[in-house]
Design a protein around this motif. Sequence first.
Motif, PDB file in Angstrom:
ATOM      1  N   GLN A  42       0.855  -1.195   0.000  1.00 58.01           N
ATOM      2  CA  GLN A  42       0.000   0.000   0.000  1.00 58.01           C
ATOM      3  C   GLN A  42       0.889   1.242   0.000  1.00 58.01           C
ATOM      4  OE1 GLN A  42      -2.577  -0.188   3.375  1.00 58.01           O
ATOM      5  NE2 GLN A  42      -3.447  -2.142   2.808  1.00 58.01           N
ATOM      6  N   ILE A  43       1.327   1.640  -1.187  1.00 59.78           N
ATOM      7  CA  ILE A  43       2.245   2.775  -1.315  1.00 59.78           C
ATOM      8  C   ILE A  43       1.596   3.855  -2.167  1.00 59.78           C
ATOM      9  CG2 ILE A  43       4.496   3.548  -2.125  1.00 59.78           C
ATOM     10  CD1 ILE A  43       5.484   0.658  -1.756  1.00 59.78           C
ATOM     11  N   SER A  44       1.564   5.085  -1.626  1.00 64.07           N
ATOM     12  CA  SER A  44       1.087   6.242  -2.375  1.00 64.07           C
ATOM     13  C   SER A  44       2.295   7.090  -2.762  1.00 64.07           C
ATOM     14  CB  SER A  44       0.134   7.087  -1.528  1.00 64.07           C
ATOM     15  OG  SER A  44      -1.013   6.345  -1.206  1.00 64.07           O
ATOM     16  N   VAL A  45       2.247   7.618  -3.969  1.00 64.60           N
ATOM     17  CA  VAL A  45       3.351   8.429  -4.491  1.00 64.60           C
ATOM     18  C   VAL A  45       2.835   9.827  -4.790  1.00 64.60           C
ATOM     19  CG1 VAL A  45       5.035   8.687  -6.354  1.00 64.60           C
ATOM     20  CG2 VAL A  45       4.415   6.402  -5.554  1.00 64.60           C
ATOM     21  N   SER A  46       3.524  10.826  -4.253  1.00 69.26           N
ATOM     22  CA  SER A  46       3.253  12.203  -4.641  1.00 69.26           C
ATOM     23  C   SER A  46       4.600  12.874  -4.887  1.00 69.26           C
ATOM     24  CB  SER A  46       2.443  12.945  -3.579  1.00 69.26           C
ATOM     25  OG  SER A  46       3.124  12.963  -2.354  1.00 69.26           O
ATOM     26  N   VAL A  47       4.578  13.928  -5.687  1.00 73.05           N
ATOM     27  CA  VAL A  47       5.816  14.637  -6.026  1.00 73.05           C
ATOM     28  C   VAL A  47       5.550  16.133  -5.913  1.00 73.05           C
ATOM     29  CG1 VAL A  47       7.573  15.050  -7.779  1.00 73.05           C
ATOM     30  CG2 VAL A  47       6.536  12.789  -7.587  1.00 73.05           C
ATOM     31  N   GLN A  48       6.458  16.820  -5.232  1.00 71.73           N
ATOM     32  CA  GLN A  48       6.400  18.279  -5.125  1.00 71.73           C
ATOM     33  C   GLN A  48       7.786  18.824  -5.412  1.00 71.73           C
ATOM     34  OE1 GLN A  48       4.966  19.166  -1.204  1.00 71.73           O
ATOM     35  NE2 GLN A  48       2.891  18.536  -1.672  1.00 71.73           N
ATOM     36  N   ASN A  49       7.884  19.640  -6.447  1.00 73.17           N
ATOM     37  CA  ASN A  49       9.167  20.227  -6.854  1.00 73.17           C
ATOM     38  C   ASN A  49      10.245  19.165  -7.015  1.00 73.17           C
ATOM     39  OD1 ASN A  49       8.167  22.875  -6.880  1.00 73.17           O
ATOM     40  ND2 ASN A  49       8.460  23.046  -4.680  1.00 73.17           N
ATOM     41  N   ARG A  50       9.878  18.069  -7.652  1.00 77.26           N
ATOM     42  CA  ARG A  50      10.766  16.946  -7.970  1.00 77.26           C
ATOM     43  C   ARG A  50      11.244  16.162  -6.751  1.00 77.26           C
ATOM     44  NH1 ARG A  50      14.362  19.680 -12.705  1.00 77.26           N
ATOM     45  NH2 ARG A  50      12.639  20.082 -14.094  1.00 77.26           N
ATOM     46  N   VAL A  51      10.570  16.348  -5.626  1.00 74.51           N
ATOM     47  CA  VAL A  51      10.839  15.559  -4.431  1.00 74.51           C
ATOM     48  C   VAL A  51       9.727  14.513  -4.320  1.00 74.51           C
ATOM     49  CG1 VAL A  51      11.043  15.572  -1.915  1.00 74.51           C
ATOM     50  CG2 VAL A  51      11.998  17.454  -3.260  1.00 74.51           C
ATOM     51  N   VAL A  52      10.109  13.247  -4.357  1.00 75.08           N
ATOM     52  CA  VAL A  52       9.147  12.153  -4.281  1.00 75.08           C
ATOM     53  C   VAL A  52       8.812  11.900  -2.812  1.00 75.08           C
ATOM     54  CG1 VAL A  52       8.765   9.700  -4.738  1.00 75.08           C
ATOM     55  CG2 VAL A  52      10.014  11.096  -6.381  1.00 75.08           C
ATOM     56  N   ILE A  53       7.513  11.808  -2.509  1.00 72.77           N
ATOM     57  CA  ILE A  53       7.047  11.537  -1.157  1.00 72.77           C
ATOM     58  C   ILE A  53       6.315  10.201  -1.186  1.00 72.77           C
ATOM     59  CG2 ILE A  53       5.640  12.351   0.761  1.00 72.77           C
ATOM     60  CD1 ILE A  53       5.954  15.196  -0.633  1.00 72.77           C
ATOM     61  N   LEU A  54       6.856   9.216  -0.478  1.00 70.07           N
ATOM     62  CA  LEU A  54       6.256   7.889  -0.402  1.00 70.07           C
ATOM     63  C   LEU A  54       5.537   7.752   0.931  1.00 70.07           C
ATOM     64  CD1 LEU A  54       9.274   5.760  -1.671  1.00 70.07           C
ATOM     65  CD2 LEU A  54       7.325   6.588  -3.008  1.00 70.07           C
ATOM     66  N   THR A  55       4.247   7.433   0.889  1.00 71.21           N
ATOM     67  CA  THR A  55       3.469   7.219   2.102  1.00 71.21           C
ATOM     68  C   THR A  55       2.715   5.909   1.975  1.00 71.21           C
ATOM     69  OG1 THR A  55       1.621   8.510   1.207  1.00 71.21           O
ATOM     70  CG2 THR A  55       3.174   9.680   2.630  1.00 71.21           C
ATOM     71  N   GLY A  56       2.279   5.381   3.103  1.00 72.50           N
ATOM     72  CA  GLY A  56       1.523   4.141   3.101  1.00 72.50           C
ATOM     73  C   GLY A  56       2.146   3.134   4.038  1.00 72.50           C
ATOM     74  N   MET A  57       1.791   1.860   3.839  1.00 71.02           N
ATOM     75  CA  MET A  57       2.265   0.802   4.711  1.00 71.02           C
ATOM     76  C   MET A  57       2.889  -0.319   3.900  1.00 71.02           C
ATOM     77  SD  MET A  57      -0.841   0.687   7.421  1.00 71.02           S
ATOM     78  CE  MET A  57       0.119  -0.108   8.678  1.00 71.02           C
ATOM     79  N   VAL A  58       3.980  -0.857   4.440  1.00 70.31           N
ATOM     80  CA  VAL A  58       4.672  -1.977   3.794  1.00 70.31           C
ATOM     81  C   VAL A  58       4.911  -3.070   4.822  1.00 70.31           C
ATOM     82  CG1 VAL A  58       5.752  -0.585   1.992  1.00 70.31           C
ATOM     83  CG2 VAL A  58       6.926  -0.892   4.158  1.00 70.31           C
ATOM     84  N   ALA A  59       5.292  -4.237   4.333  1.00 64.46           N
ATOM     85  CA  ALA A  59       5.408  -5.418   5.176  1.00 64.46           C
ATOM     86  C   ALA A  59       6.661  -5.450   6.044  1.00 64.46           C
ATOM     87  CB  ALA A  59       5.345  -6.680   4.319  1.00 64.46           C
ATOM     88  N   ASP A  60       7.788  -4.971   5.524  1.00 68.35           N
ATOM     89  CA  ASP A  60       9.038  -5.115   6.279  1.00 68.35           C
ATOM     90  C   ASP A  60      10.025  -4.002   5.913  1.00 68.35           C
ATOM     91  OD1 ASP A  60      10.389  -5.946   3.828  1.00 68.35           O
ATOM     92  OD2 ASP A  60       9.430  -7.887   4.125  1.00 68.35           O
TER      93      ASP A  60
END
Length: 94
Positions: A42-60
Amino acid sequence: MPWPYPEHNPYLGDDGVHDEDLRLAALVAQRLSADWTTRRQQISVSVQNRVVILTGMVADPATRQAAGDLAWDVIGVFDVCNALTLYGRGRGRR
């Protein structure tokens, strides 16, 4: 020679930065969905001024690291903010 900040790039106007952010978000999302480590997370990707922001939940932690590495590998990314959390963190186990 230092790298210029995105707002100082004479080749991009305001629309250029927005279009570039959308392009980078699509490329990172495509990369995450194609990789066997991150595709079912469950990963969401957003980008602001070429900075990638990864949010969500992962297993490990390895999956969290892989997601950040995949985002960094996309050409045009200036920085990655890996705000992914692990399942079960912050909750007591029974």
